[in-house]
Write an enzyme that holds these catalytic residues in place. Structure first.
Site, short mmCIF file in Angstrom:
data_model
loop_
_atom_site.label_atom_id
_atom_site.label_comp_id
_atom_site.label_asym_id
_atom_site.label_seq_id
_atom_site.Cartn_x
_atom_site.Cartn_y
_atom_site.Cartn_z
N GLU A 119 0.74 -1.17 -0.03
CA GLU A 119 0.10 0.02 -0.04
C GLU A 119 0.77 1.16 0.00
O GLU A 119 1.95 1.46 0.57
CB GLU A 119 -0.97 0.03 1.18
CG GLU A 119 -2.04 -1.10 0.83
CD GLU A 119 -3.03 -1.20 2.16
OE1 GLU A 119 -4.10 -1.74 1.92
OE2 GLU A 119 -2.80 -0.89 3.38
N CYS A 132 3.69 8.47 0.76
CA CYS A 132 4.08 7.71 1.84
C CYS A 132 4.15 6.26 1.30
O CYS A 132 3.11 5.62 1.07
CB CYS A 132 2.91 7.71 2.89
SG CYS A 132 3.33 6.47 4.30
N CYS A 139 5.92 -6.78 8.18
CA CYS A 139 7.38 -6.10 8.89
C CYS A 139 7.67 -7.19 9.92
O CYS A 139 7.00 -7.83 10.53
CB CYS A 139 6.88 -4.83 9.58
SG CYS A 139 8.21 -3.68 10.51
N CYS A 143 5.64 -3.80 16.53
CA CYS A 143 5.25 -2.60 17.56
C CYS A 143 3.65 -2.70 18.06
O CYS A 143 2.75 -3.08 16.95
CB CYS A 143 5.34 -1.33 16.89
SG CYS A 143 7.22 -1.33 16.70
N CYS A 146 0.84 -0.81 15.99
CA CYS A 146 1.03 -0.71 14.53
C CYS A 146 0.18 -1.84 13.99
O CYS A 146 0.66 -3.42 14.24
CB CYS A 146 2.30 -0.47 14.14
SG CYS A 146 2.37 -0.59 12.40
N CYS A 372 -1.62 6.59 9.33
CA CYS A 372 -0.34 5.87 10.00
C CYS A 372 -0.85 4.76 10.71
O CYS A 372 -1.77 4.66 11.60
CB CYS A 372 0.33 6.89 11.12
SG CYS A 372 1.15 8.22 10.31
#
Ligand code: SAH
Ligand code: SF4
Length: 398
Positions: A119, A132, A139, A143, A146, A372
């Site tokens: 994305e 962005c 990942c 975290c 997230c 975000c």
């Protein structure tokens, strides 16, 4: 190092990181640095004496004019174009869907080799437009606030797929000089942030090569001041980022004690707050950038107290900094709540009074899950529903 060994090293790097779609098949030119492209052209029959000139010509077609077809490169002789076509590709990610938020934010779902999806989000603002971009599919880090962190790493993006996101967004925005609309001023795509899916410093070489291409004055031509790389704190790569990329740096700081940061940003267990801060001391000087951005997600009753704000100011003393407060963006099943606006304001005021800029980042594209930390949600959905109902679902979100 002689020039020859240096270029073959660059080439090996790129051959490793930019795989041919078919083994032994054509090589994708997108994502090759100038020196790697030069070597690749020579290896495929371009006389060495002409190589620099050919690199310049091809570079302009791809990165300045947005051309994807060798036959349109009219300043190259026809037989040469035909020869290139046999050995090379100009390939970029494919847009599978595009959602436009009420606030104008565009979220692209793109397909890359292997059928994976990434994305990319375009955020228009009054005097600039920020893209962005993602650096990994998923990942490795986890975290806890997230959404991307809830998904395992699928793979690193190649430099081609990283720069490709910029090229594809320019297509969609109609920002190539040969496209109908007059060249807009200011540029529609004027800034890039490496804040999409993934940890860019765990994919250093590919991110560096892609950003070098984005910064090349003859192509996309983004100044290094308009590129911001955000990291959760991969300490050993920070000095390299200053030396080899030289872009702006943002740190996902998010806590003022190791105890809390260990929970929010678990990479802190490896490189704690003091090691992280130590690694930042030389960044502005080496990269010749002004300030480091400290990103701080505002989580209710977790990291948002006035004491946290005071501690933060003390911790970053001596580092030229700005603090970007990010109201937490919720995602399905997320274990945190956004701090109250009153508390965010109070936190921001304390930092401001200590002499730091402390903008509160307005959540953008929330209605399409583009804010975000929300990325990858549509991709997850795809796995659960059929193609047509997925599209329906995506459209409903707009
Ligand atoms: N992996 C890199 C870059 C991607 S995340 C990094 O962690 O820095 C980009 C920014 O969004 C980071 O500061 C990240 O901490 C923040 N973020 C992640 N999830 C969020 C959420 N749910 N709400 C608000 N910000 C979030
Ligand atoms: Fe990865 Fe960044 Fe999300 Fe942490 S905040 S899980 S490093 S993408």
């Amino acid at each position: 190092m002689t020039e020859e060994t240096q270029t073959s090293k660059i080439l090996t790097q790129n051959f490793v990181t930019i795989p041919r779609k078919v083994p032994g098949g054509p090589l994708n030119m997108v994502g090759l640095t100038r020196s790697a492209l030069r070597v690749a052209l020579i290896e495929n029959g371009t006389p060495e004496k002409q190589a620099n000139m050919r690199v310049g010509q091809i570079w302009q077609w791809i990165y300045e004019k947005g051309v994807r077809d060798f036959s349109k490169m009219t300043n190259l002789a026809k037989p040469y174009r035909e020869a290139l076509e046999k050995k090379f590709l100009i390939s970029v990610p494919e847009i599978i869907s595009k959602n436009i938020s009420q606030d104008g934010t565009r979220k692209y779902l793109m397909r890359i080799d292997g059928g994976h999806e990434i994305e990319t989000v375009y955020i228009p603002e009054e005097n600039r437009g920020t893209l962005c971009i993602s650096s990994q599919v998923g990942c490795t880090l986890t975290c806890s606030f997230c959404h991307t962190g809830t998904q395992r790493l699928v793979r690193n993006l190649t430099s081609s797929e990283i720069i490709g996101q910029i090229l594809v967004a320019r297509d969609d925005l109609g920002e190539w000089p040969n496209q109908e609309a007059p060249k807009p001023k200011p540029r529609l795509l004027s800034n890039v942030v490496l804040m999409g899916m993934g940890e860019p410093l765990y994919n250093f070489d590919n991110v560096r090569d892609a950003m070098k291409i984005a910064m090349d004055p003859e192509g996309v031509a983004l100044s290094r001041r308009r590129i911001t790389l955000s990291t959760s704190g991969v300490v050993p790569e920070i000095a390299k980022t200053a030396e080899e990329i030289g872009c702006q740096l943002a740190i996902s700081f998010h806590a003022t004690t190791d105890e809390v940061r260990d929970k929010l940003v678990p990479i802190n267990k490896k490189w704690n707050i003091s090691k992280l801060l130590e690694s930042l001391k030389n960044y502005p000087k080496v990269s010749n950038s002004e300030r480091i951005t400290f990103e701080y997600v505002m989580l209710k009753n977790v990291n948002d107290s006035d004491e946290d704000a005071h501690r933060l100011v003390k911790l970053i003393k001596g580092i030229p900094a700005k603090i970007n407060l990010i109201p937490f963006n919720e995602w399905p099943g997320s274990p945190f709540e956004r701090s109250d606006w009153k508390q965010i304001k109070s936190f921001s005021d304390i930092i401001y009074r200590a002499g730091y800029a402390s903008p509160i980042r307005t959540p953008r594209g929330e209605d399409i899950m583009a804010a975000c930390g929300q990325l990858k949600s549509a991709t997850e959905k795809k796995r659960k529903v059929t193609k047509s109902s997925e599209q329906l679902e995506l459209n409903k979100q707009v």
